[in-house]
Design a protein around this motif. Structure first.
Motif, PDB file in Angstrom:
ATOM      1  N   HIS A 147      13.632 -29.534-110.897  1.00  0.00           N
ATOM      2  CA  HIS A 147      13.903 -31.231-111.778  1.00  0.00           C
ATOM      3  C   HIS A 147      15.167 -31.907-112.483  1.00  0.00           C
ATOM      4  O   HIS A 147      16.114 -32.000-112.290  1.00  0.00           O
ATOM      5  N   ALA A 148      15.461 -30.424-113.080  1.00  0.00           N
ATOM      6  CA  ALA A 148      16.778 -30.414-113.373  1.00  0.00           C
ATOM      7  C   ALA A 148      17.850 -30.276-112.870  1.00  0.00           C
ATOM      8  O   ALA A 148      19.110 -30.842-113.274  1.00  0.00           O
ATOM      9  N   PHE A 149      17.789 -29.236-111.819  1.00  0.00           N
ATOM     10  CA  PHE A 149      18.889 -29.555-110.565  1.00  0.00           C
ATOM     11  C   PHE A 149      18.823 -31.021-110.258  1.00  0.00           C
ATOM     12  O   PHE A 149      19.711 -31.328-109.542  1.00  0.00           O
ATOM     13  N   ARG A 150      17.677 -31.696-109.487  1.00  0.00           N
ATOM     14  CA  ARG A 150      17.688 -32.855-108.871  1.00  0.00           C
ATOM     15  C   ARG A 150      18.575 -33.961-110.165  1.00  0.00           C
ATOM     16  O   ARG A 150      19.080 -34.425-109.697  1.00  0.00           O
ATOM     17  N   LYS A 151      18.299 -34.041-111.368  1.00  0.00           N
ATOM     18  CA  LYS A 151      19.006 -34.762-112.113  1.00  0.00           C
ATOM     19  C   LYS A 151      20.034 -34.389-112.629  1.00  0.00           C
ATOM     20  O   LYS A 151      20.571 -35.679-111.946  1.00  0.00           O
ATOM     21  N   ILE A 152      20.517 -33.462-112.425  1.00  0.00           N
ATOM     22  CA  ILE A 152      21.519 -33.262-112.719  1.00  0.00           C
ATOM     23  C   ILE A 152      22.836 -33.523-111.672  1.00  0.00           C
ATOM     24  O   ILE A 152      23.917 -34.675-111.990  1.00  0.00           O
ATOM     25  N   ALA A 153      22.619 -33.353-110.453  1.00  0.00           N
ATOM     26  CA  ALA A 153      22.940 -33.508-109.306  1.00  0.00           C
ATOM     27  C   ALA A 153      23.795 -34.915-109.557  1.00  0.00           C
ATOM     28  O   ALA A 153      24.102 -35.955-108.809  1.00  0.00           O
ATOM     29  N   ARG A 154      22.379 -35.802-109.827  1.00  0.00           N
ATOM     30  CA  ARG A 154      22.340 -37.545-108.814  1.00  0.00           C
ATOM     31  C   ARG A 154      22.705 -38.013-110.440  1.00  0.00           C
ATOM     32  O   ARG A 154      23.325 -38.731-109.846  1.00  0.00           O
ATOM     33  N   ASP A 155      22.935 -36.956-111.672  1.00  0.00           N
ATOM     34  CA  ASP A 155      23.171 -38.524-112.704  1.00  0.00           C
ATOM     35  C   ASP A 155      24.916 -38.279-113.067  1.00  0.00           C
ATOM     36  O   ASP A 155      25.332 -39.101-113.456  1.00  0.00           O
ATOM     37  N   GLU A 156      25.034 -36.880-112.650  1.00  0.00           N
ATOM     38  CA  GLU A 156      25.744 -36.495-112.988  1.00  0.00           C
ATOM     39  C   GLU A 156      27.161 -35.909-111.687  1.00  0.00           C
ATOM     40  O   GLU A 156      28.390 -36.107-112.337  1.00  0.00           O
ATOM     41  N   GLY A 157      26.845 -35.587-110.764  1.00  0.00           N
ATOM     42  CA  GLY A 157      27.307 -35.060-109.631  1.00  0.00           C
ATOM     43  C   GLY A 157      27.702 -33.767-109.849  1.00  0.00           C
ATOM     44  O   GLY A 157      26.907 -32.846-111.076  1.00  0.00           O
ATOM     45  N   TYR A 158      27.495 -32.859-108.487  1.00  0.00           N
ATOM     46  CA  TYR A 158      27.874 -31.921-108.737  1.00  0.00           C
ATOM     47  C   TYR A 158      29.022 -30.849-110.083  1.00  0.00           C
ATOM     48  O   TYR A 158      28.757 -29.531-109.559  1.00  0.00           O
ATOM     49  N   ALA A 159      30.063 -31.847-110.033  1.00  0.00           N
ATOM     50  CA  ALA A 159      30.876 -30.610-111.120  1.00  0.00           C
ATOM     51  C   ALA A 159      30.171 -30.335-111.825  1.00  0.00           C
ATOM     52  O   ALA A 159      30.578 -29.527-112.800  1.00  0.00           O
ATOM     53  N   ALA A 160      28.961 -31.174-112.547  1.00  0.00           N
ATOM     54  CA  ALA A 160      28.554 -31.176-113.962  1.00  0.00           C
ATOM     55  C   ALA A 160      27.504 -29.264-113.920  1.00  0.00           C
ATOM     56  O   ALA A 160      27.850 -28.913-114.921  1.00  0.00           O
ATOM     57  N   PHE A 161      27.309 -28.717-112.333  1.00  0.00           N
ATOM     58  CA  PHE A 161      26.999 -27.599-112.751  1.00  0.00           C
ATOM     59  C   PHE A 161      27.761 -26.142-112.713  1.00  0.00           C
ATOM     60  O   PHE A 161      28.510 -25.168-112.989  1.00  0.00           O
ATOM     61  N   PHE A 162      29.218 -26.710-113.266  1.00  0.00           N
ATOM     62  CA  PHE A 162      30.243 -25.856-113.345  1.00  0.00           C
ATOM     63  C   PHE A 162      31.032 -25.989-114.865  1.00  0.00           C
ATOM     64  O   PHE A 162      32.171 -25.945-115.117  1.00  0.00           O
ATOM     65  N   SER A 163      30.120 -26.307-115.391  1.00  0.00           N
ATOM     66  CA  SER A 163      30.736 -27.044-117.072  1.00  0.00           C
ATOM     67  C   SER A 163      30.142 -25.823-117.728  1.00  0.00           C
ATOM     68  O   SER A 163      29.533 -25.209-117.002  1.00  0.00           O
ATOM     69  N   GLY A 164      31.753 -25.300-118.709  1.00  0.00           N
ATOM     70  CA  GLY A 164      31.768 -24.615-119.033  1.00  0.00           C
ATOM     71  C   GLY A 164      32.729 -22.813-118.783  1.00  0.00           C
ATOM     72  O   GLY A 164      31.828 -21.914-118.722  1.00  0.00           O
ATOM     73  N   LEU A 165      32.406 -23.372-116.885  1.00  0.00           N
ATOM     74  CA  LEU A 165      32.834 -21.876-116.086  1.00  0.00           C
ATOM     75  C   LEU A 165      34.349 -20.902-116.414  1.00  0.00           C
ATOM     76  O   LEU A 165      34.128 -20.384-116.684  1.00  0.00           O
ATOM     77  N   SER A 166      35.216 -22.682-116.822  1.00  0.00           N
ATOM     78  CA  SER A 166      36.378 -21.825-117.634  1.00  0.00           C
ATOM     79  C   SER A 166      36.479 -21.219-118.806  1.00  0.00           C
ATOM     80  O   SER A 166      37.285 -19.343-118.991  1.00  0.00           O
ATOM     81  N   ALA A 167      35.485 -21.226-119.373  1.00  0.00           N
ATOM     82  CA  ALA A 167      35.047 -20.927-121.207  1.00  0.00           C
ATOM     83  C   ALA A 167      34.213 -19.280-120.682  1.00  0.00           C
ATOM     84  O   ALA A 167      34.422 -17.082-120.727  1.00  0.00           O
ATOM     85  N   SER A 168      33.514 -19.492-119.217  1.00  0.00           N
ATOM     86  CA  SER A 168      32.757 -17.841-118.224  1.00  0.00           C
ATOM     87  C   SER A 168      33.814 -17.309-118.367  1.00  0.00           C
ATOM     88  O   SER A 168      33.458 -16.031-117.894  1.00  0.00           O
ATOM     89  N   VAL A 169      34.868 -17.397-117.560  1.00  0.00           N
ATOM     90  CA  VAL A 169      36.046 -17.100-117.175  1.00  0.00           C
ATOM     91  C   VAL A 169      36.888 -16.403-117.745  1.00  0.00           C
ATOM     92  O   VAL A 169      37.288 -15.045-117.606  1.00  0.00           O
ATOM     93  N   VAL A 170      36.850 -16.786-118.849  1.00  0.00           N
ATOM     94  CA  VAL A 170      38.664 -16.342-120.038  1.00  0.00           C
ATOM     95  C   VAL A 170      37.340 -15.126-120.475  1.00  0.00           C
ATOM     96  O   VAL A 170      37.329 -13.884-120.622  1.00  0.00           O
ATOM     97  N   GLY A 171      35.342 -15.073-120.875  1.00  0.00           N
ATOM     98  CA  GLY A 171      34.814 -14.613-121.036  1.00  0.00           C
ATOM     99  C   GLY A 171      34.704 -13.089-120.061  1.00  0.00           C
ATOM    100  O   GLY A 171      34.035 -11.756-120.581  1.00  0.00           O
ATOM    101  N   LEU A 172      35.559 -12.648-119.166  1.00  0.00           N
ATOM    102  CA  LEU A 172      35.424 -11.914-118.399  1.00  0.00           C
ATOM    103  C   LEU A 172      35.971 -10.662-119.253  1.00  0.00           C
ATOM    104  O   LEU A 172      35.864  -9.689-118.292  1.00  0.00           O
ATOM    105  N   SER A 173      36.603 -11.089-119.755  1.00  0.00           N
ATOM    106  CA  SER A 173      37.377  -9.988-120.588  1.00  0.00           C
ATOM    107  C   SER A 173      37.006  -8.815-121.410  1.00  0.00           C
ATOM    108  O   SER A 173      36.850  -7.367-120.493  1.00  0.00           O
ATOM    109  N   HIS A 174      34.890  -8.781-121.022  1.00  0.00           N
ATOM    110  CA  HIS A 174      34.249  -7.973-121.311  1.00  0.00           C
ATOM    111  C   HIS A 174      33.950  -7.115-120.284  1.00  0.00           C
ATOM    112  O   HIS A 174      34.138  -6.035-120.680  1.00  0.00           O
TER     113      HIS A 174
END
Length: 185
Positions: A147-174
């Motif tokens: 339900h969360a996948f469907r609702k996020i895709a419908r209400d916010e668009g697929y780009a919402a699934f990549f929220s926080g990705l830039s911070a995660s990529v920076v966290g690759l330093s570990h």
């Protein structure tokens, strides 16, 4: 296959054992951003409050997506890391044992797996934290992972699934530190 299976198994077990701490941490991080003030004043308080308000089930909110994310992450990461080491060593002329090869392989593998699993982490975070909103009398937004996948895709668009990705990529330093040290040790 052995490394993917071992990585997945270890990740899933650690996720199951540490879920209460992860839920407490996530809620403590999110509470002020949604106007909750300081419902949770520390780890022990957060664990006790979640248990009092929601029971044991509260400690495992978002567990399905967390297990999926960890499973997919480590199942992809270890084989990608080994393949990247071989390719980078061959392309650079360095030994597979070289620290530069380990660092580059860890970064490449981490980037790929972060991109692949970020949608799962977004859903996991939403499922684990939506109960803070429910405390204010608002309805719970998501009934399940699907339900969360469907609702996020419908209400916010697929780009919402990549929220926080830039911070995660920076966290690759570990992992760019952890895996070369793992290889050395």
């Amino acid at each position: 296959l052995a490394k993917a299976t071992a990585g997945t198994g270890a990740g899933v077990v650690s996720t199951l054992v540490c879920s209460p701490l992860d839920v407490a941490k996530t809620r403590m991080q999110v509470q002020s951003s949604i106007g909750r003030g300081t419902k949770y004043t520390g780890v022990a308080n957060a664990l006790a409050t979640i248990y009092r308000d929601e029971g044991v089930r509260g400690w495992y909110r978002g567990l399905g997506p967390a297990v999926c994310s960890v499973g997919v992450f480590w199942a992809c990461y270890f084989p990608c890391y080994d393949a990247a080491k071989e390719q980078i060593a061959r392309a650079s002329g360095l030994s597979e044992a070289a620290a530069q090869v380990h660092i580059a392989a860890a970064a490449a593998s981490g980037l790929l797996t972060d991109v692949l699993t970020n949608p799962l982490w977004v859903v996991r975070t939403r499922l684990a934290t939506q109960w803070l909103v429910a405390d204010r009398g608002e309805p719970v937004a998501y009934r399940s992972m699907g339900h969360a996948f469907r609702k996020i895709a419908r209400d916010e668009g697929y780009a919402a699934f990549f929220s926080g990705l830039s911070a995660s990529v920076v966290g690759l330093s570990h992992i760019m530190i952890q895996f070369p040290l793992y290889e050395k040790f």
